[in-house]
Scaffold this active site. Structure first.
Site, PDB file in Angstrom:
ATOM      1  N   ASP A  48       0.868  -1.180   0.000  1.00 53.96           N
ATOM      2  CA  ASP A  48       0.000   0.000   0.000  1.00 53.96           C
ATOM      3  C   ASP A  48       0.911   1.238   0.000  1.00 53.96           C
ATOM      4  O   ASP A  48       2.049   1.140  -0.454  1.00 53.96           O
ATOM      5  CB  ASP A  48      -0.967  -0.066   1.195  1.00 53.96           C
ATOM      6  N   HIS A  71       2.253   2.052  -3.159  1.00 51.74           N
ATOM      7  CA  HIS A  71       1.323   3.003  -3.762  1.00 51.74           C
ATOM      8  C   HIS A  71       1.839   4.436  -3.696  1.00 51.74           C
ATOM      9  O   HIS A  71       1.078   5.374  -3.859  1.00 51.74           O
ATOM     10  CB  HIS A  71      -0.059   2.893  -3.114  1.00 51.74           C
TER      11      HIS A  71
END
Ligand SMILES: *[C@@H]1O[C@H](CO)[C@@H](O)[C@H](O)[C@H]1NC(C)=O
Ligand SMILES: *[C@@H]1O[C@H](CO)[C@@H](O)[C@H](O)[C@H]1NC(C)=O
Ligand SMILES: *[C@@H]1O[C@H](CO)[C@@H](O)[C@H](O)[C@H]1NC(C)=O
Ligand SMILES: *[C@@H]1O[C@H](CO)[C@@H](O)[C@H](O)[C@H]1NC(C)=O
Length: 392
Positions: free
Chosen positions: A218, A241
């Site tokens: 993430d 991310h």
């Protein structure tokens, strides 16, 4: 005859006792408190006994975690302490592998209300998240999982040299803290592991993150509401991310984000590079005085992105984000995009982005200059900016 001999003995014992107390080491080895480096025995109580001693020490004290694997259930280290505490982590801390043990407990290792804390050493925190990730991937209903290492309501914290692997949820969280210095931190988890943010900062001021390497599933670094005076420098991210301010504006009443510097970062095979993200809902939140500078992108899906239309659950039809984004600079950013639109400034129709400055940008897609998209933003370009940014 007996009298002097006894008083002599007493005096000798007394002086031995005094010298022992004076020379008493202020290093507390968790093994002396019963911790077992066998990877099996839950050593949480032993760690807490060492903490109680160190935290009560009138002089600066250290807790020493030697080489070996220490199994730990949830451990909460609570201050305030009498003086500074230094946790020297050489060994590996291992979380329960069965995810239901930590379950919905929000964190695994927590430091709370501590002023003057150092956590350092080349040790490892192993969250053993794989079974929870598998549960989440299966679509079953699963617990949220625990943050590996959290600091809350603490000041003057140094985190240095640690490695966090395979967290169940976020790896490291800084919440409601002031003056936190992190450096040389490594985060390692699979690129498809859900919710495994590397470092999350929220409601905190004067946090610095230096010389760190984050590979996760993430956000490498996420920046939540109420973050001010954050400095990030020399960070490598990927997979992951990207570095993200947000999500902001989930709540109507929300503290803003102000004065964030991201300097010298590289992104390799990430979903995003530098991002600001807000919910498409009413909010009094904001993000301002932000600079992203000297950034290398290598195969990044969305190298530069502002997305003010975030609404994963579809609960915000026809709403515009109330979050005000202003004074954001993107400077000296180059590299490769894996999608055609490398610069996407998708601001709020109700609160357009203002004072967005772009300078010295070169982003390519398939060896050609990439494209840009811009809605509801006021952008000033200087130096060579490719792709050119034209706002609607
Ligand atoms: C912005 O934050 C940096 C630390 O990241 C700090 O040195 C600087 O003084 C802050 N600037 C303002 C105007 O508060
Ligand atoms: C990315 O950044 C890290 C940390 O600053 C550095 O060690 C590494 O060499 C950089 N990699 C590239 C390809 O620039
Ligand atoms: C914009 O942000 C930068 C970086 O924080 C700051 O130095 C500058 O004063 C800000 N400018 C305005 C107009 O607020
Ligand atoms: C901008 O946001 C709108 C609303 O979510 C969306 O429909 C559109 O595709 C976005 N534009 C880009 C270029 O991502």
């Amino acid at each position: 005859m007996a009298f002097p001999a006894i008083s002599c003995l007493v005096l000798t014992l007394l002086s031995m006792f005094i010298s022992l107390v004076l020379a008493a080491p202020t290093i507390y080895n968790v093994v002396s408190f019963g911790a077992k480096p066998d990877g099996q025995t839950d050593s949480a109580q032993a760690f807490l006994r060492a903490w109680t001693k160190a935290c009560a020490s009138m002089q600066p004290a250290s807790i020493y975690v030697p080489a070996g694997k220490f199994a730990l259930g949830q451990v909460i280290f609570i201050g305030p302490c009498s003086n500074k505490v230094n946790v020297m982590l050489i060994g590996t801390l291992v979380a329960p592998s069965v995810y239901t043990v930590l379950g919905n407990k929000a964190y695994w290792v927590l430091f709370q209300h501590v002023d003057g804390l150092t956590v350092s050493g080349n040790g490892i925190l192993d969250g053993q998240g794989a079974s929870l990730w598998a549960c989440k991937a299966s679509g079953k209903s699963c617990p949220l999982g625990a943050t590996t290492l959290e600091f809350t309501n603490s000041n003057n914290v140094v985190v240095s040299g640690l490695t966090s692997v395979n967290s169940q949820m976020f790896h490291i969280v800084v919440n409601a803290c002031n003056n936190v210095n992190m450096q040389g931190v490594r985060v390692i988890a699979a690129g498809n592991s859900p919710n495994t943010n590397g470092i999350h900062v929220e409601s905190s001021s004067s946090v610095t993150i230096l010389n760190s390497n984050i590979q996760t599933g993430d956000d490498c670094i996420s920046i939540g509401p109420g973050t001010t005076n954050l400095w990030i420098e020399n960070v490598a991210c990927g997979p992951g991310h990207g570095i993200s301010i947000g999500s902001l504006g989930q709540n109507q009443q929300e503290a803003g984000v102000q004065n964030v510097t991201v300097k010298t970062a590289n992104f390799t095979n990430t979903q995003n590079g530098v991002r600001i993200k807000s919910w498409a809902r009413p909010s009094n939140g904001f993000a301002r005085n932000v600079i992203f500078q000297h950034v290398d992108m290598m195969n990044v899906e969305n190298p530069i992105i502002i997305d003010q239309n975030y609404c994963p659950s579809g609960g915000c039809p026809n709403q515009a984000s109330g979050v005000k984004i202003s004074n954001v600079t993107f400077q000296d950013i180059h590299g490769t995009s894996t999608t055609e639109v490398a610069v996407n400034l998708n601001c709020s129709s109700g609160n357009p982005c203002s004072i967005i400055t772009v300078e010295s940008i070169m982003l390519t897609y398939k060896n050609q200059v990439a494209k840009s998209s811009c809605n509801h933003a006021s952008v000033t370009s200087s130096g060579s900016v490719q792709p050119v940014i034209n706002c609607l």
